[in-house]
Write a protein that holds these residues in place. Structure first.
Motif: not given
Lengths: 246, 369
Positions: B2-3, B6-7, B9-10, B13-14, B17, B198-199, B204, B207-208, B213
């Motif tokens: 599931k994680q 989620t990832f 999908r994110k 989105a990047h 967008r 970029k991350e 970020t 944080i990851l 994760f």
């Protein structure tokens, strides 16, 4: 004294001949706001990386939320939150999307994310901005949002690495109110900072010099001990003797 | 799991967008196919030529008719004296002259051999080569018609030149596999490298890494969206090549997609490798562009024939993954060959991918030190 959630015993990290963190030992108890101070290059970041399970110590022991830093880094990661000086949310995602993403990678269920997310947005007064890109928010709000996201999964301990860099005094004050609220709920706060007025807000502080913890006490006791009027003077008295600097 | 979703999908989105990313992602393959297909092609259409027919007999007439009927040539002028040749070349945009000697038909019938003089303006050597080979193939064509009519070989006109696999001398076949290699290389390597770096840059990534994760999953979920988007790109290129450029896929489509997936994974691994080694988006982009695009153009054999290179360069070309992918796609798409013909190339490509994967994972330290 309350139950200890962070315990380190002679925790050491060497890079070749260089001893970045030299036998540091301290305890932090639940719900405490612990200030972790030191000049650049004193070994703060290295120590913090070990405590977060990002870097393996060379020797010594440490346990975080009851888990061992050598063997149980996965459990440690589940039980801590982290926020750094660099803004740590995705600017090209909306507020809600960020909440969903970070809730998701910490394995929160969808209804739980929704419930926590709604509360978070309401507490921060971000109802109007929930669907806006985070990049469009003012820095102060971003930092507050960032902190709220860091404690979204109800960690036992939250590590804040210079969280208020570049933020105006009013926002800093509000930010510290959030920290106090979290601490009141039993979250342990482990915070590094260069602002000495912020050091005064902490329950206890440690000051690192050249990889060692040179002083560890409440701000009041430290000032008394060094015969200083402000934390600034205490810090200067200790850091002056440093051989390492960046 | 599931994680991971989620990832992923994110990540989508990047990508979705960012208008600029989207434009590069989907605009580039279309633009490249159209540019290479119509503008940069070495295929010749309506080249102007001169004809000097000193024979004026049946055979020369028939050949001239065939030349005129061809869409490659447009007979600009008929001349009568050799003096006019140079004038024609210098004055106009005439690129080639065909001269039939006196008694052409007679020579054919009685000596069973005749010559045609073909003079090409070689100031553009590629163009001249192409044109003269077209003329050759037209004459060849005429000859085989005569053979078919007579039932035996009545006479011989010119040296034999054969064009294998591309009898119409279409310019497109060579470049479509090349563009596929180029686009996949650019999209996969650059986009993956940049998105991971970029991350790192924005903080970020830290944080990851602090989150439960696993770092390996971070990499995997970064790669998945680009794998899917690249497959869409392959489809777009194939559709364009079939419907716009009239170039059908001769071989097995599933095999083609399977091989493309392998190459995409190679590229993604390269991108991950670059992202591990660099810490700013600009550097990552520069390395991807210079380090990936240039070798692809130079060493895949799609612009410059590898056989003509000095051996050190030929040696280098062997480690360029796009070379192998180019060979594979050409084999499937144009020659219609099956897996039996390309298993060696596939093995090499898989080997390179595996090596890259091991190196990348080794350098991507699970714990940042």
């Amino acid at each position: 004294m309350k139950e200890a959630v962070i315990t380190t015993d002679k925790l050491t990290k060497r890079f070749g001949d260089f001893v970045a963190t030299n036998e540091i030992s301290f305890e932090v108890s639940r719900g405490e706001i612990f200030g972790f101070l030191g000049a650049n290059g004193a070994g703060k970041t290295t120590a913090m990386r070990m405590l977060c399970g990002l870097s393996t110590p060379s020797s010594g022991n440490a346990s975080i939320a009851g888990f061992d830093v050598y063997r149980q880094t996965e459990q440690i990661k589940k039980n801590i939150g982290y926020m750094s000086q660099k803004f740590s949310l995705y600017e090209d995602l909306t507020v809600l999307e960020n909440i969903r993403f970070f809730g998701g990678i910490y394995g929160l269920s969808r209804p739980r994310i929704r419930e926590k997310g709604e509360k978070l947005i309401k507490d921060l007064g971000l109802e109007q901005e929930a669907k806006k890109l985070v990049g469009a928010l003012p820095l102060g709000w971003k930092q507050k949002l960032s902190f709220s996201v860091a404690i979204l999964h109800d960690p036992q301990i939250v590590f804040l690495d210079e969280p208020t860099g570049g933020v105006d005094p009013v926002t800093r004050r509000q930010f510290w109110n959030m920290i106090y609220e979290a601490a009141d709920r039993g979250v342990t706060i482990f915070v590094t900072t260069h602002y000495m007025d912020e050091a005064e807000y902490c329950n206890r502080i440690s000051i690192m010099v050249d990889g060692r913890v040179k002083a560890l006490d409440t701000p009041r006791n430290l000032k008394e001990h060094f015969g200083a009027a402000t934390m600034d003077e205490v810090f200067y008295a200790l850091a002056r003797g440093a051989k390492r600097s960046e | 799991m599931k994680q991971l979703l989620t990832f992923v999908r994110k990540e989508f989105a990047h990508v979705l967008r960012d208008r600029k990313t989207l434009l590069i992602l989907f605009g580039m393959p279309v633009a490249q196919i159209l540019i290479f297909g119509f503008a940069l092609t070495n295929e010749v259409k309506n080249a102007r030529i001169m004809i000097m027919d000193q024979a004026k007999d049946q055979a020369s007439r028939q050949i001239i008719d065939k030349i005129e009927a061809s869409r490659y040539f447009e007979v600009n002028q008929y001349i009568h004296h050799r003096d006019e040749l140079e004038k024609g070349f210098k004055q106009g945009d005439v690129r080639l002259a065909v001269i039939f000697p006196q008694g052409f038909d007679h020579a054919l019938q009685h000596l069973h051999q005749a010559q045609i003089e073909v003079i090409a303006d070689a100031s553009d050597p590629n163009y001249a080569t192409t044109l003269s080979s077209y003329i050759s193939s037209i004459i060849q064509d005429y000859q085989s018609e005569q053979v078919a009519a007579a039932g035996h070989l009545p006479y011989q006109i010119v040296p034999q030149i054969r064009f294998l696999y591309n009898p119409q001398l279409k310019g497109a076949p060579n470049f479509v596999p090349g563009v596929m290699a180029l686009v996949l290389m650019l999209v996969c390597v650059m986009m993956t490298a940049v998105s991971i770096v970029k991350e790192k840059e924005t903080g970020t990534m830290e944080i990851l890494l602090v989150s439960p994760f696993s770092p390996l999953m971070v990499i995997v979920s970064k790669a998945i969206p680009y794998l899917l988007l690249s497959l869409i790109n392959v489809t777009t290129i194939l559709l364009l090549s079939v419907f716009v450029l009239d170039l059908p896929v001769q071989g097995n489509l599933i095999l083609l997609f399977a091989e493309s997936t392998l190459f995409i994974i190679t590229c993604l691994t390269l991108g991950i490798f670059i992202s591990v080694k660099t810490s700013s988006q600009q550097v990552a982009m520069l390395i991807s562009l210079m380090g990936m695009m240039l070798p692809t153009i130079l060493f895949s054999g799609f612009m410059f024939p590898i056989e003509n290179m000095p051996w050190p360069l030929q040696l280098i070309s062997n480690v360029v993954p796009s070379k192998w992918y180019y060979i594979i796609v050409k084999a499937i798409m144009i020659k219609g060959l099956g897996f039996a013909a390309i298993w060696k190339e596939t093995l090499i490509l898989a080997g390179i991918t595996l090596a890259l994967l091991v190196i990348s994972l080794k350098s991507f330290k699970i714990r940042l030190s």
